[in-house]
Design a protein around this motif. Structure first.
Motif, PDB file in Angstrom:
ATOM      1  N   TRP A  96       0.803  -1.298  -0.181  1.00 20.29           N
ATOM      2  CA  TRP A  96       0.088  -0.066   0.050  1.00 20.29           C
ATOM      3  C   TRP A  96       0.874   1.188   0.125  1.00 20.29           C
ATOM      4  N   ILE A  97       2.125   1.072   0.958  1.00 15.26           N
ATOM      5  CA  ILE A  97       2.783   2.325   0.992  1.00 15.26           C
ATOM      6  C   ILE A  97       3.427   2.739  -0.541  1.00 15.26           C
ATOM      7  N   ALA A  98       3.601   1.453  -1.228  1.00 17.40           N
ATOM      8  CA  ALA A  98       4.275   1.617  -2.467  1.00 17.40           C
ATOM      9  C   ALA A  98       3.598   2.021  -3.779  1.00 17.40           C
ATOM     10  N   GLY A  99       2.129   2.068  -3.281  1.00 22.33           N
ATOM     11  CA  GLY A  99       1.175   2.561  -4.391  1.00 22.33           C
ATOM     12  C   GLY A  99       0.899   1.247  -5.095  1.00 22.33           C
ATOM     13  N   GLN A 100       1.161   0.050  -4.752  1.00 19.90           N
ATOM     14  CA  GLN A 100       0.716  -0.896  -5.325  1.00 19.90           C
ATOM     15  C   GLN A 100      -0.585  -1.641  -5.381  1.00 19.90           C
ATOM     16  N   ILE A 101      -1.271  -1.311  -4.270  1.00 16.69           N
ATOM     17  CA  ILE A 101      -2.757  -1.799  -3.934  1.00 16.69           C
ATOM     18  C   ILE A 101      -3.340  -0.379  -3.351  1.00 16.69           C
ATOM     19  N   ASP A 102      -4.783  -0.252  -3.511  1.00 18.32           N
ATOM     20  CA  ASP A 102      -5.452   0.866  -3.122  1.00 18.32           C
ATOM     21  C   ASP A 102      -5.852   0.602  -1.748  1.00 18.32           C
ATOM     22  N   GLU A 103      -6.630   1.466  -1.063  1.00 15.44           N
ATOM     23  CA  GLU A 103      -6.917   1.490  -0.023  1.00 15.44           C
ATOM     24  C   GLU A 103      -8.078  -0.024   0.529  1.00 15.44           C
ATOM     25  N   GLN A 104      -8.896  -0.018  -0.449  1.00  8.91           N
ATOM     26  CA  GLN A 104      -9.759  -1.152  -0.381  1.00  8.91           C
ATOM     27  C   GLN A 104      -9.141  -2.561  -0.258  1.00  8.91           C
ATOM     28  N   GLN A 105      -8.144  -2.480  -1.469  1.00  7.99           N
ATOM     29  CA  GLN A 105      -7.307  -3.856  -1.305  1.00  7.99           C
ATOM     30  C   GLN A 105      -6.278  -3.822  -0.229  1.00  7.99           C
ATOM     31  N   PHE A 106      -6.149  -3.015   0.291  1.00  6.13           N
ATOM     32  CA  PHE A 106      -5.030  -3.045   1.657  1.00  6.13           C
ATOM     33  C   PHE A 106      -5.908  -3.671   2.703  1.00  6.13           C
ATOM     34  N   ALA A 107      -7.269  -3.078   2.999  1.00  4.51           N
ATOM     35  CA  ALA A 107      -7.987  -3.902   3.994  1.00  4.51           C
ATOM     36  C   ALA A 107      -8.462  -5.078   3.758  1.00  4.51           C
ATOM     37  N   ALA A 108      -8.653  -5.717   2.419  1.00  2.60           N
ATOM     38  CA  ALA A 108      -9.334  -6.853   1.947  1.00  2.60           C
ATOM     39  C   ALA A 108      -7.982  -7.908   2.228  1.00  2.60           C
ATOM     40  N   GLN A 109      -6.892  -7.464   1.773  1.00  2.00           N
ATOM     41  CA  GLN A 109      -5.582  -8.537   1.950  1.00  2.00           C
ATOM     42  C   GLN A 109      -5.420  -8.671   3.220  1.00  2.00           C
ATOM     43  N   ALA A 110      -5.242  -7.773   3.999  1.00  2.00           N
ATOM     44  CA  ALA A 110      -5.011  -8.016   5.497  1.00  2.00           C
ATOM     45  C   ALA A 110      -6.203  -8.929   6.174  1.00  2.00           C
ATOM     46  N   LEU A 111      -7.314  -8.704   5.844  1.00  2.00           N
ATOM     47  CA  LEU A 111      -8.394  -9.500   6.500  1.00  2.00           C
ATOM     48  C   LEU A 111      -8.257 -10.914   6.059  1.00  2.00           C
ATOM     49  N   LEU A 112      -7.983 -10.957   4.704  1.00  2.00           N
ATOM     50  CA  LEU A 112      -7.593 -12.318   4.113  1.00  2.00           C
ATOM     51  C   LEU A 112      -6.253 -13.090   4.798  1.00  2.00           C
ATOM     52  N   ALA A 113      -5.300 -12.307   5.092  1.00  2.00           N
ATOM     53  CA  ALA A 113      -4.279 -12.903   5.757  1.00  2.00           C
ATOM     54  C   ALA A 113      -4.738 -13.804   7.064  1.00  2.00           C
ATOM     55  N   LEU A 114      -5.781 -12.967   8.112  1.00  2.00           N
ATOM     56  CA  LEU A 114      -6.198 -13.439   9.103  1.00  2.00           C
ATOM     57  C   LEU A 114      -7.058 -14.809   8.766  1.00  2.00           C
ATOM     58  N   ASP A 115      -7.649 -14.685   7.699  1.00  2.00           N
ATOM     59  CA  ASP A 115      -8.710 -15.701   7.407  1.00  2.00           C
ATOM     60  C   ASP A 115      -7.738 -17.059   7.197  1.00  2.00           C
ATOM     61  N   VAL A 116      -6.862 -16.937   6.288  1.00  2.00           N
ATOM     62  CA  VAL A 116      -5.969 -18.025   5.984  1.00  2.00           C
ATOM     63  C   VAL A 116      -5.481 -18.936   7.326  1.00  2.00           C
ATOM     64  N   ALA A 117      -5.026 -17.694   8.096  1.00  2.00           N
ATOM     65  CA  ALA A 117      -4.404 -18.356   9.280  1.00  2.00           C
ATOM     66  C   ALA A 117      -5.593 -19.221  10.213  1.00  2.00           C
ATOM     67  N   LEU A 118      -6.804 -18.620  10.224  1.00  3.52           N
ATOM     68  CA  LEU A 118      -7.634 -19.253  10.702  1.00  3.52           C
ATOM     69  C   LEU A 118      -8.292 -20.483  10.587  1.00  3.52           C
ATOM     70  N   ALA A 119      -8.373 -20.555   9.200  1.00  6.12           N
ATOM     71  CA  ALA A 119      -8.689 -21.844   8.297  1.00  6.12           C
ATOM     72  C   ALA A 119      -7.771 -22.803   8.781  1.00  6.12           C
ATOM     73  N   ALA A 120      -6.474 -22.533   8.467  1.00  3.15           N
ATOM     74  CA  ALA A 120      -5.366 -23.448   8.901  1.00  3.15           C
ATOM     75  C   ALA A 120      -5.251 -24.042  10.334  1.00  3.15           C
ATOM     76  N   ALA A 121      -5.747 -23.179  11.117  1.00  5.49           N
ATOM     77  CA  ALA A 121      -5.565 -23.529  12.726  1.00  5.49           C
ATOM     78  C   ALA A 121      -6.835 -23.968  13.391  1.00  5.49           C
TER      79      ALA A 121
END
Length: 229
Positions: free
Chosen positions: A177-202
């Motif tokens: 996000w800092i580098a401008g590769q993703i926008d704000e919506q993508q920033f939020a979505a990908q951060a929550l996706l990281a959490l959901d990946v971890a929860l599904a695995a555990a």
């Protein structure tokens, strides 16, 4: 009746308390001036002289009450974490998974709302990783530990390690996000996706299908360079 010595000590305490309040007020004004300068001209160097001029104090006061440049970033980060702590304390979500989501979402929201400041903290300050590791990571560990105690996550999972994996993924997303590769919506979505990946695995067997359905509900978010004008 109070003795003369007691009266003198009381007066000294009051004077000392007033002096400390004045110092705190000036320090607050200095940090707010730094934030204003970053919002107005985010790419300009943040110097003690510029901050002092905006805060209407002497440059020496900036050094005395906050410190050199590195300490200014540290103080801004501490203020950032204080705001996050307040938001998390005011959150009404009580279930463990909801709290974990709240930690991630509130952290991302705070970064976005203070984009000019948060970007410069992460770019300029060598110890900027503390912004994520001290506040959000601690809350995330507690939430995941509660999820484990209530039978949602497997007991053979080390929740501190699991939280660290989520935090590491979130740091990567933050820098995209800092580098401008993703926008704000993508920033939020990908951060929550990281959490959901971890929860599904555990997740325990009985909960895995639920977490997998949450995971599959995420739309694919592809990094795209934003257009600048």
């Amino acid at each position: 009746m109070p003795t003369e010595r007691a009266a003198l000590e009381t007066a000294q305490l009051r004077e000392g308390g007033l002096r400390e309040r004045h110092k705190l007020a000036r320090r607050t004004r200095i940090l707010e001036a730094a934030r204003e300068l970053l919002r107005e001209r985010p790419d300009d160097p943040l110097t003690a002289e510029r901050i002092a001029e905006r805060a209407e104090v002497a440059p020496a006061t900036v050094y005395n009450l906050v410190g050199p440049r590195d300490k200014i970033w540290q103080a801004l980060a501490a203020s950032f974490l204080g705001e996050l702590e307040q938001r998390l304390a005011e959150a009404h979500t009580r279930d463990a998974i909801g709290r974990a989501q709240e930690v991630v979402a509130q952290t991302v929201d705070l970064f976005i709302e203070n984009a000019s400041v948060s970007r410069r903290i992460l770019i300029e300050w060598e110890q900027s990783g503390l912004v994520l590791s001290r506040g959000p990571l601690s809350h995330l560990r507690h939430a995941l530990a509660d999820a484990q105690r209530t039978g949602l996550l497997r007991t053979d999972i080390d929740v501190a390690t699991l939280a660290g994996v989520v935090a590491s993924a979130s740091v990567g997303v933050t820098h995209q996000w800092i580098a401008g590769q993703i926008d704000e919506q993508q920033f939020a979505a990908q951060a929550l996706l990281a959490l959901d990946v971890a929860l599904a695995a555990a997740a325990v067997d009985q909960q895995r299908s639920h977490f997998l359905s949450r995971l599959n509900s995420h739309r694919t978010v592809r990094p795209t360079t934003r257009q600048t004008t």
